[in-house]
Design a protein around this motif. Structure first.
Motif, PDB file in Angstrom:
ATOM      1  N   ILE A 272       0.837  -1.205   0.000  1.00 52.81           N
ATOM      2  CA  ILE A 272       0.000   0.000   0.000  1.00 52.81           C
ATOM      3  C   ILE A 272       0.871   1.254   0.000  1.00 52.81           C
ATOM      4  O   ILE A 272       0.600   2.218  -0.727  1.00 52.81           O
ATOM      5  N   THR A 276       0.681   3.928  -2.951  1.00 55.10           N
ATOM      6  CA  THR A 276       0.306   5.305  -2.607  1.00 55.10           C
ATOM      7  C   THR A 276       1.305   6.302  -3.181  1.00 55.10           C
ATOM      8  O   THR A 276       0.940   7.411  -3.586  1.00 55.10           O
ATOM      9  N   VAL A 416      -1.449   6.273   5.641  1.00 55.92           N
ATOM     10  CA  VAL A 416      -2.513   5.809   4.740  1.00 55.92           C
ATOM     11  C   VAL A 416      -2.616   4.281   4.781  1.00 55.92           C
ATOM     12  O   VAL A 416      -3.717   3.707   4.853  1.00 55.92           O
ATOM     13  N   ALA A 417      -1.460   3.620   4.758  1.00 61.74           N
ATOM     14  CA  ALA A 417      -1.432   2.155   4.752  1.00 61.74           C
ATOM     15  C   ALA A 417      -2.026   1.582   6.033  1.00 61.74           C
ATOM     16  O   ALA A 417      -2.828   0.635   5.997  1.00 61.74           O
ATOM     17  N   ASN A 419      -4.195   2.978   8.084  1.00 60.51           N
ATOM     18  CA  ASN A 419      -5.654   3.213   8.081  1.00 60.51           C
ATOM     19  C   ASN A 419      -6.365   2.239   7.143  1.00 60.51           C
ATOM     20  O   ASN A 419      -7.442   1.717   7.458  1.00 60.51           O
ATOM     21  N   GLU A 420      -5.762   1.970   5.973  1.00 64.63           N
ATOM     22  CA  GLU A 420      -6.367   1.040   5.019  1.00 64.63           C
ATOM     23  C   GLU A 420      -6.447  -0.370   5.602  1.00 64.63           C
ATOM     24  O   GLU A 420      -7.455  -1.075   5.454  1.00 64.63           O
ATOM     25  N   GLU A 423      -9.151  -0.518   8.227  1.00 61.82           N
ATOM     26  CA  GLU A 423     -10.467  -0.541   7.578  1.00 61.82           C
ATOM     27  C   GLU A 423     -10.765  -1.928   7.014  1.00 61.82           C
ATOM     28  O   GLU A 423     -11.877  -2.448   7.143  1.00 61.82           O
ATOM     29  N   GLU A 424      -9.754  -2.547   6.405  1.00 61.75           N
ATOM     30  CA  GLU A 424      -9.926  -3.889   5.850  1.00 61.75           C
ATOM     31  C   GLU A 424     -10.206  -4.900   6.956  1.00 61.75           C
ATOM     32  O   GLU A 424     -11.044  -5.791   6.799  1.00 61.75           O
TER      33      GLU A 424
END
Length: 465
Positions: A272, A276, A416-417, A419-420, A423-424
């Motif tokens: 990720i 990004t 960002v990674a 948080n991703e 979320e996953e």
């Protein structure tokens, strides 16, 4: 001066495929796949194999051993094109697909028909394909035994060649009983090739049981990296690993790269981070489904993604054996002829894992690079690896000003990674709960139906959450 001329004139030139005695259709096929000169294992094994001798070869993956056994089999098949001709046993489905692809490439002029028999896919299409009388079967031992016992009309009674590839891994994976069963139902009069990276006691026992007066060919030791591989290290503080990795990838952007991590989490996270920042990366690890692995490998093979972020599990069970991708109702090998660079984000704990990793590049005489990121906690490990490979790695040149300029963007991509991934994880947990709730509702509905019919519902334990 005269003495040096005499020495050069007396030195024998390296052998060519033609000088080893291969027929024209195979020479043309070798030229088409850009095999210009025999590797060491091919030079040593082919003369005896073409004379009909059994071969035991000690060679690592990447040495060209597949062609070393495929070429003599195909040459004999050209002379005697009769039905099922050869069976190759491989430890993994990925290696089986890769071997099949090489047979099809080298045997294209003679219309060779190959069939891969492996677990994890439907048996019925395989059984139908067996009825069409392939020339070459490439199989994992368990699935081959399954067909021998359950597929009507299929046998190996006319087999001319048996190949046991990566025999040490076949036996490590407990295929011994399956192999014993296969040896009982194939002709005693046959030619057998056995290839193994190491000669263990188990392999020696299998050799005695399956080969007759074999010629032994040994071209590599257990621990060895090839001379065409340039090996580097990057010594940095642990906290700066991510930014130095991005600096490395940026400086190698035009190359195909396999990046190794120790954990699944880092394989996902770094994929990720790199995406990004605009780098085409795709993860490959043991927690992916078969279709997801196929998709990742297909993207890497096609050039849609030129960075593969893999764990050691992938290294041992997928990359060590070859690559695969979908075609029609089956799968076909995706050979990667040229991976330019291997980057070790985490240094492996075992020297053998290091050698397996860096063996993905500089294959079959080509050049390649490896770069290992070393932190203050890894010094002993890197020294141990250097002792085993009998080679000192060079320091990779770094422009610290460029690294500093990247730091802020890399830290943001890292956030960002994370948080991703969170979320996953929430999405997957929610999906799991919904499945469990649906299962509980189905159970209650079935109990209501039973009660309405005058029966007694089954007792069930508490649902696990």
């Amino acid at each position: 001066m005269p003495s040096s001329e005499g020495a050069s004139s007396s030195a024998s030139p390296p052998p060519s495929f033609a000088s080893l005695g291969l027929i024209d259709p195979l020479l043309k096929a070798l030229d088409q796949v850009n095999f210009k000169q025999p590797t060491e294992i091919q030079s040593q094994a082919l003369p005896s194999a073409l004379l009909g001798r059994d071969i035991i070869g000690v060679a690592e993956t990447g040495s060209g051993k597949t062609a070393a056994f495929a070429l003599p089999i195909l040459q004999k098949l050209w002379e005697e094109p009769k039905g099922l001709f050869a069976c190759i046993l491989a430890p993994t489905r990925e290696l089986a697909y890769q071997i099949s692809q090489q047979f099809e490439s080298l045997g294209s002029a003679m219309g060779v028909r190959c069939l891969v028999l492996v677990g994890g896919v439907d048996r019925m299409p395989q059984a139908v394909a067996l009825a069409k009388r392939p020339h070459i079967i490439v199989a994992t031992p368990g699935r081959l035994n399954d067909h021998l016992q359950n597929t009507k009309g299929f046998s190996l009674r006319s087999l001319k060649f048996l190949v046991l590839d990566e025999a040490d891994r076949l036996l490590d994976m407990d295929f011994g009983p399956d192999i014993d069963q296969i040896l009982k139902v194939i002709p005693k009069e046959r030619t057998t090739y056995l290839f193994s990276a190491t000669m263990t006691t188990k392999v020696a026992k299998l050799q005695r049981a399956s080969l007759s007066n074999p010629v032994r060919v040994e071209v590599s030791s257990k621990y060895q990296t090839v001379s065409t591989l340039l090996q580097y290290y990057l010594f940095i503080p642990l906290a700066q690993k991510d930014v130095h990795l991005v600096y490395l990838v940026n400086s190698l952007a035009s190359n195909s790269i396999i990046l190794f991590t120790r954990t699944v989490h880092d394989a996902q996270r770094l994929s990720i981070v790199l995406r990004t920042l605009g780098f085409p990366a795709v993860p490959l690890h043991g927690q992916l489904s078969q279709s997801q692995r196929l998709g990742a490998l297909g993207k890497f093979k096609s050039g849609g993604r030129n960075i593969l972020v893999a764990t050691d599990v992938a290294s041992r069970h997928v990359l060590h054996s070859g690559f695969m991708g979908p075609t029609d109702h089956h799968y076909r090998g995706l050979d990667l002829p040229s991976v330019d660079v291997v980057i070790n984000f985490d240094i492996p704990s075992h020297s053998k894992d290091y050698i397996h990793r860096v063996g993905r590049t500089a294959r079959a005489g080509r050049s390649g690079k490896s770069v290992t990121i070393v932190t203050q906690y890894d010094v002993e490990l890197i020294q141990r690896i250097e002792t085993v490979i009998a080679k000192k790695m060079e320091l990779w040149p770094t422009d610290e000003e460029e690294v500093a300029l990247l730091r802020e963007r890399v830290e943001e991509a890292g956030r960002v990674a994370i948080n991703e991934l969170k979320e996953e994880a929430r999405f997957n947990e929610g999906r799991k709960r919904r499945r469990e709730d649906r299962g509980s509702k189905d159970d209650r509905d079935r109990d209501d139906d039973v009660v309405e019919a005058g029966g007694v519902p089954k007792k069930r334990g508490k649902a696990r959450h």
